[in-house]
Scaffold this active site. Structure first.
Site, PDB file in Angstrom:
ATOM      1  N   GLY A  75       0.835  -1.191   0.000  1.00  0.00           N
ATOM      2  CA  GLY A  75       0.000   0.000   0.000  1.00  0.00           C
ATOM      3  C   GLY A  75       0.867   1.237   0.000  1.00  0.00           C
ATOM      4  N   TYR A  76       0.677   2.108  -0.998  1.00  0.00           N
ATOM      5  CA  TYR A  76       1.463   3.340  -1.080  1.00  0.00           C
ATOM      6  C   TYR A  76       0.570   4.573  -1.216  1.00  0.00           C
ATOM      7  CZ  TYR A  76       0.593   2.800  -6.078  1.00  0.00           C
ATOM      8  OH  TYR A  76      -0.010   2.643  -7.304  1.00  0.00           O
ATOM      9  N   SER A  78      -4.001   5.167  -0.626  1.00  0.00           N
ATOM     10  CA  SER A  78      -5.053   5.034   0.391  1.00  0.00           C
ATOM     11  C   SER A  78      -4.957   3.723   1.162  1.00  0.00           C
ATOM     12  CB  SER A  78      -6.435   5.176  -0.245  1.00  0.00           C
ATOM     13  OG  SER A  78      -6.637   4.186  -1.235  1.00  0.00           O
ATOM     14  N   GLU A  98      -9.170  -1.429  -7.437  1.00  0.00           N
ATOM     15  CA  GLU A  98      -8.144  -0.779  -8.255  1.00  0.00           C
ATOM     16  C   GLU A  98      -8.429  -0.940  -9.752  1.00  0.00           C
ATOM     17  OE1 GLU A  98      -6.184   1.065  -6.555  1.00  0.00           O
ATOM     18  OE2 GLU A  98      -6.579   0.201  -4.606  1.00  0.00           O
TER      19      GLU A  98
END
Length: 182
Positions: free
Chosen positions: A5-6, A8, A85
């Site tokens: 995770g980068y 939200s 996504e």
């Protein structure tokens, strides 16, 4: 299975996981170069969210969080993330470097939006991106909230890191935000 995770996913984890580890990947930059028409904007007025772009410096780092998914949850979490996504993101496998240097680097999956996807917004000045962010709202909330939450989360998980692009955008958005202007 590990997922990186980068954006939200640092502060808005909506799936089951076994363990989380703070660390970084190399060779990328975090940039607000992806339009969001399904979370932080709408098709008529897209917001901007982060993706990763290759860096000319192979040692550049993007800090974030790795989540270990339990074997029993892999199928469900994968379906969930593929849907979450769906707006132009595809999966890649990269090496993750834990903040705790006692832990060996390991492979994980990340979702990245490349220039080839239809929602790729591409580079723009910080001021242009801020103008788009301040006026965009989608089903997941305001675009400015996304910027503020990501900046706050990064200061929490990696206070030693100065993410120029993110923090410059945060300042520019706050200048336009009536809640912060005096």
């Amino acid at each position: 299975m590990w997922v990186f995770g980068y954006g939200s996913l640092i502060w808005k984890v909506d799936f089951a996981y076994e363990t989380k580890v703070v660390g970084y990947i190399k060779g990328y930059l975090r940039r607000f170069y992806q339009h969001s028409v399904d979370h932080r904007g709408v098709p008529e007025k897209p917001g901007r969210v982060v993706t990763l772009v290759p860096s000319s410096d192979h040692n550049s780092k993007v800090w974030g969080v790795a989540y270990k998914i339990r074997e029993d949850d892999i199928e469900q979490v994968t379906k969930h993330l593929d849907f979450r996504e769906k707006n132009g993101y595809s999966k890649e496998t990269v090496i993750f470097h834990p903040k705790d240097e006692q832990v060996e680097p390991f492979k994980l999956t990340l979702y990245v939006a490349t220039e080839e996807n239809e929602s790729y917004a591409g580079p723009a000045s910080i001021e242009e991106i801020a103008k788009q962010v301040i006026t965009s709202v989608g089903p997941s909330g305001t675009n400015k909230e996304y910027v503020y939450n990501l900046a706050e989360a990064m200061r929490t998980i990696a206070p030693q890191v100065n993410d120029d692009h993110l923090y410059s955008l945060e300042v520019a958005v706050k200048k336009l935000d009536p809640e912060f202007r005096k």
